[in-house]
Design an enzyme around this catalytic site. Structure first.
Site, PDB file in Angstrom:
ATOM      1  N   CYS A   2     -13.070 -17.635  -7.980  1.00 10.04           N
ATOM      2  CA  CYS A   2     -12.958 -16.857  -9.186  1.00 10.04           C
ATOM      3  C   CYS A   2     -14.438 -16.619  -9.692  1.00 10.04           C
ATOM      4  CB  CYS A   2     -12.301 -17.788 -10.249  1.00 10.04           C
ATOM      5  SG  CYS A   2     -10.621 -17.946  -9.842  1.00 10.04           S
ATOM      6  N   ARG A  27     -16.904 -13.187  -3.738  1.00  6.52           N
ATOM      7  CA  ARG A  27     -16.323 -14.385  -3.835  1.00  6.52           C
ATOM      8  C   ARG A  27     -14.823 -14.249  -3.382  1.00  6.52           C
ATOM      9  NH1 ARG A  27     -17.732 -18.430  -7.799  1.00  6.52           N
ATOM     10  NH2 ARG A  27     -19.994 -18.690  -8.263  1.00  6.52           N
ATOM     11  N   TRP A  74      -8.899 -15.605  -8.399  1.00  6.60           N
ATOM     12  CA  TRP A  74      -8.221 -16.018  -7.054  1.00  6.60           C
ATOM     13  C   TRP A  74      -6.996 -17.099  -7.384  1.00  6.60           C
ATOM     14  CZ3 TRP A  74      -8.079 -20.411  -3.651  1.00  6.60           C
ATOM     15  CH2 TRP A  74      -7.642 -20.038  -2.382  1.00  6.60           C
ATOM     16  N   ASN A  98     -12.814 -21.004 -14.270  1.00  7.24           N
ATOM     17  CA  ASN A  98     -12.903 -21.282 -12.613  1.00  7.24           C
ATOM     18  C   ASN A  98     -12.547 -22.833 -12.604  1.00  7.24           C
ATOM     19  OD1 ASN A  98     -13.934 -18.631 -12.587  1.00  7.24           O
ATOM     20  ND2 ASN A  98     -15.787 -19.322 -12.069  1.00  7.24           N
ATOM     21  N   GLY A  99     -11.664 -22.997 -11.773  1.00  7.55           N
ATOM     22  CA  GLY A  99     -11.344 -24.447 -11.445  1.00  7.55           C
ATOM     23  C   GLY A  99      -9.806 -25.015 -11.529  1.00  7.55           C
ATOM     24  N   GLU A 477     -16.439 -20.830  16.084  1.00  8.15           N
ATOM     25  CA  GLU A 477     -17.045 -19.592  15.160  1.00  8.15           C
ATOM     26  C   GLU A 477     -16.386 -18.423  15.442  1.00  8.15           C
ATOM     27  OE1 GLU A 477     -19.465 -17.267  12.356  1.00  8.15           O
ATOM     28  OE2 GLU A 477     -18.616 -19.350  12.497  1.00  8.15           O
ATOM     29  N   LYS A 481     -14.121 -16.215  13.105  1.00  7.26           N
ATOM     30  CA  LYS A 481     -14.295 -14.815  12.613  1.00  7.26           C
ATOM     31  C   LYS A 481     -13.147 -13.941  12.999  1.00  7.26           C
ATOM     32  CE  LYS A 481     -18.138 -15.165  10.552  1.00  7.26           C
ATOM     33  NZ  LYS A 481     -17.925 -16.693  10.089  1.00  7.26           N
ATOM     34  N   GLU A 484     -10.250 -14.601  10.591  1.00  9.60           N
ATOM     35  CA  GLU A 484     -10.507 -14.386   9.172  1.00  9.60           C
ATOM     36  C   GLU A 484     -10.517 -13.040   8.847  1.00  9.60           C
ATOM     37  OE1 GLU A 484     -13.843 -17.290   7.435  1.00  9.60           O
ATOM     38  OE2 GLU A 484     -14.767 -15.908   8.768  1.00  9.60           O
ATOM     39  N   HIS A 500      -6.182 -29.615  29.446  1.00 10.50           N
ATOM     40  CA  HIS A 500      -5.423 -30.507  28.913  1.00 10.50           C
ATOM     41  C   HIS A 500      -4.359 -29.970  27.840  1.00 10.50           C
ATOM     42  CE1 HIS A 500      -7.855 -33.782  30.581  1.00 10.50           C
ATOM     43  NE2 HIS A 500      -8.739 -32.976  30.458  1.00 10.50           N
ATOM     44  N   LYS A 600     -15.216 -16.499  -1.023  1.00  9.08           N
ATOM     45  CA  LYS A 600     -16.515 -16.847  -0.470  1.00  9.08           C
ATOM     46  C   LYS A 600     -16.895 -18.354  -0.779  1.00  9.08           C
ATOM     47  CE  LYS A 600     -20.197 -15.521   1.440  1.00  9.08           C
ATOM     48  NZ  LYS A 600     -20.525 -15.274   2.667  1.00  9.08           N
TER      49      LYS A 600
END
Length: 605
Positions: A2, A27, A74, A98-99, A477, A481, A484, A500, A600
């Site tokens: 947020c 964000r 968010w 926010n929070g 990574e 990506k 995402e 395995h 973000k």
């Protein structure tokens, strides 16, 4: 996640607030809103979805007033609807937050018992209703805010405006960042410096438990005890020009093309010739007995790569944990050890909690950060700055390679301090790092084969990424990506682990992408790929020309990268896996810069 913007001044607030929120779009958010004071009354405009929806509402229903607050939300508590969008308000007060308010259910029941009527599903509304209840008792805004804050449990950054007080804005922080910006007879509030970049370069940061009262004349700070305190002003290097897309289609595309200059900037700052150059550290590198690495997301993969480097070259034992697990595992730590934290924003809640645990356990704390004004920077013993500049795309790109580059130079410095690496060998490895900017530019200048490969990957349902040693985290990574931004299921594995379990997934429909540079682990990885090829897997090789040539017989596709020393190879190989994810996402038509459900900077658990 947020974002908060506030202003009290002379100019119309709504355009300033909307501009600040646009700079916070990186964000991640799912609704947005603005409230201002109009003739002493609170008026709001809110909308679901992107800021263009809010802009359209403001065009149809302009919002005057010179004092106001804005928010990108968010969703945590309550669906991402217009009703649940911030600011939340009564006729007396409007709030953005926010929070997470952890005791919201208890407070809600208490306030409903006193006759307060709730209209949303959010935890934030308890703050509004609590303030409204106190204001109804005749308390002035500053006292009502102080009393309300004393009742809240959890993490928050808050901004509040009050009906009948056209030149008053109150902010508060606990566990979530908030900055005050200074202008000419105008004051600003923002959840980070980027929100305020075009408005002012002069900032002060609230500390945990602080409350700040803003008027056109300036700011008055109170700490958690209620005592009036001063908070130092700092100049930020951020400017509004730093966050444009230029001629690129997406911020992510722009940031991919910034890899060479960012890596070069880091090396210019951290290497003097071929010798590592660190800032003055308040601890002795040579005396460090053990290192604990903690981070989240791509930053954790940078830390995992560093673990391999640090143990191999500096001969220091390293533990690595994702911060969300580390903070609750509460492991015993070696006295005098180093906590090595990695974060782009410096505000990630779990990593910040890990920092505080490390300090409480008597560890030295060194953080690798892109935002030197951040909370983590202020609470660390020392920082290594990645100087990547603002990264707007949610999926980390240039910040990741900057983190890797910083950690590579730190490894050389520690190896020299520990006398674990001869000076000649350290100079050779530093020289290999200095080749990175030109070779990164070479990759970016030849992305046609990666784009062709993306057409194959875009048709897949599942993708496996394989790597060994320091390139195993690059496989992680690459998979992250792709997940995402393209929403294709992908997994990263250590190549030796394939037999395995993951080998059961392989058939002709599953691309297997190998990060496989020439070097001491090449033959082992090649053997693993032979096993996958024998089972019909589509083998895709990312290697230098020699490695690609040796694997061409079993590969469906090969991407030949510039040859580089194995020490620097993870940094170079991170670039094509990010480029591949970008091209796949573009082909699939997803929102590359703001993928669904992601933020973000994750400032809550």
């Amino acid at each position: 996640m947020c974002g908060i913007v506030g202003v009290v001044g002379q100019a119309q607030a709504a355009p300033l607030l909307l501009g600040g929120l646009q700079r916070l779009e990186y964000r991640g958010y799912d609704s947005a809103g603005i409230a201002t004071l109009v003739n002493g009354r609170i008026e709001r405009r809110r909308a679901e979805g992107k800021l263009k929806n809010l802009a359209a509402v403001l065009e149809r229903q302009p919002l005057p007033g010179t004092t106001g607050i804005g928010h990108t939300r968010w969703a945590t508590h309550g669906a991402p609807t217009e009703t649940n969008a911030h600011p939340h308000a009564t006729s007396r007060v409007a709030v953005v937050h926010n929070g997470i308010i952890e005791n919201h259910l208890e407070l809600r029941a208490e306030l409903e018992g006193k006759g307060q009527v709730f209209s949303t599903e959010t935890d934030t509304e308890v703050v509004v209703q609590l303030l409204d209840c106190l204001l109804a008792q005749g308390l002035p805004p500053a006292e009502a805010a102080a009393r309300a804050l004393a009742r809240l449990e959890g993490a928050y950054a808050l901004a509040m405006i009050f009906a009948g007080h056209p030149e008053l804005l109150i902010g508060a922080q606990r566990g979530a960042p908030l900055a005050v910006g200074y202008g000419a007879e105008e004051m600003y509030l923002g959840s980070d410096a980027l929100a305020l970049a075009p408005l002012t370069r002069e900032l002060a940061y609230l500390e945990d438990g602080d409350r700040v009262t803003l008027t056109r004349a300036g700011a008055v700070f109170h700490d958690k005890t209620g005592a009036e305190v001063s908070r130092p002003k700092k100049l930020t290097a951020l400017t509004g020009a730093a966050i444009g897309k230029g001629n690129f289609r997406h911020f992510m595309e722009k940031e991919l093309h910034e890899h060479p200059v960012v890596i070069g900037d880091v090396l210019h700052r951290m290497l003097e010739g071929e010798s590592p150059r660190l800032p003055a550290l308040p601890f002795d590198l040579a005396a460090l007995p053990r290192i604990t690495v903690s981070a989240c997301g791509s930053a954790f993969y940078a830390g995992l790569t560093a673990k391999f480097w640090l143990e191999t070259l500096a001969r220091v034992p390293v533990d690595a944990d994702v911060a969300s697990e580390f903070r609750y595992r509460a492991p015993p730590l070696t006295p005098g050890g180093l906590g090595l934290l990695v974060s782009q924003s410096g505000e990630t809640a779990d990593t910040l909690a890990a920092l505080r645990y490390l300090k409480a356990q008597g560890q030295h704390v060194l953080s690798v950060l892109n935002v030197p004004e951040s909370t983590m920077a202020r609470e660390s013993d020392a920082i290594l700055e990645t100087i990547a500049g603002p990264e707007i795309g949610v999926a980390s790109t240039k910040a990741f390679t900057a983190q890797l580059t910083v950690l590579a130079v730190f490894t050389l410095a520690l190896a020299r301090a520990k006398a674990a690496l001869p000076a000649q060998e350290a100079a050779r490895l530093a020289s290999a790092l200095l080749e990175l900017p030109s070779k990164a530019a070479e990759i970016l200048g030849h992305d046609a084969p990666i784009k062709r490969l993306a057409a194959r990957i875009a048709e897949a349902r599942d993708v496996l990424y394989l790597g060994r040693g320091a390139c195993f985290p690059i496989a992680l990574e690459g998979a992250l990506k792709l997940k995402e931004i393209s929403y294709i299921h992908a997994e990263g594995y250590a190549a030796g682990e394939m037999k395995h379990g993951p080998i059961a997934l392989i058939d002709k429909s599953v691309p297997v992408i190998a990060i496989c540079p020439s070097g001491p682990l090449f033959e082992k990885t090649a053997s693993n790929l032979q096993e996958a090829a024998a089972r019909g897997g589509q083998i895709i090789v990312l290697s230098d020309e020699e490695g690609a040539s040796r694997l061409a017989a079993i590969a469906a596709e090969t991407i030949a990268l510039p040859a580089i020393d194995p020490f620097a190879a993870p940094i170079l190989h991170a670039i094509p896996v990010q480029m591949l994810a970008y091209h796949v996402a573009v082909m699939k038509g997803t929102d590359v810069d703001q993928p669904r459900n992601l933020a973000k900077s994750v400032t809550v658990e």
